[in-house]
Design a protein around this motif. Structure first.
Motif: not given
Length: 169
Positions: A157-169
């Protein structure tokens, strides 16, 4: 004449007040209620994991603390994880920082209450919408948690959250 003007003004004000429509806003569902936390409480700033329910062994706790701290240092995203054994847990047993401000996320997990919740600040809520958070919980965390693998489910779950937030940067 002035009396008629006063009546007209009052009439206009009343019409204005009663013609205003209340906008229907869907508020996000909150599974955990933190309203009882005293406003003057001193919080632990550098704690990323509070495992009151004892879901993780000592090696997993150390790894999760390091992983969450690395996320904070690299991405400026403060993610905290709190496991709660029951609704009756005293606020003296757990202290969290006031991190749900800019770039703050909290993940609440409770095996005994069978609840998992992700709460974010308003800036992150534009990226991690309720639908996306629900997807992270149901697709990444719950499949592992249902097998008793809380550590693996949380890491996914943490990995998915970080991945999604990185995509938006």
């Amino acid at each position: 004449m002035s009396n008629n003007i006063t009546k007209l003004i009052i009439l206009i004000v009343l019409i204005s007040i009663f013609s205003c429509k209340k906008e229907n806003i869907d508020l996000p569902k909150v599974d955990f209620d933190f309203k009882e936390i005293p406003k003057d409480k001193k919080y632990k700033e550098n704690v990323y994991l509070i495992d009151l329910e004892k879901l993780f062994n000592s090696k997993e706790k150390i790894d999760l603390e390091k992983y969450l701290k690395d996320i904070d240092n690299k991405n400026r995203i403060k993610i905290r994880v709190l496991t709660i054994p029951s609704k009756n847990t005293s606020d003296k047993e757990w202290e969290i920082s006031s991190f749900v401000s800019l770039n703050g996320i909290i993940i609440n997990m409770s095996k005994s209450m069978k609840k998992i919740d992700i709460a974010c600040d308003t800036n992150i809520n534009t990226i991690l919408t309720e639908k996306i958070k629900e997807s992270i919980i149901t697709e990444n965390i719950i499949p592992e948690v249902s097998k008793g693998n809380y550590y693996i489910g949380l890491k996914k779950g943490l990995s998915e959250i970080v991945s999604l937030l990185k995509k938006k940067d």
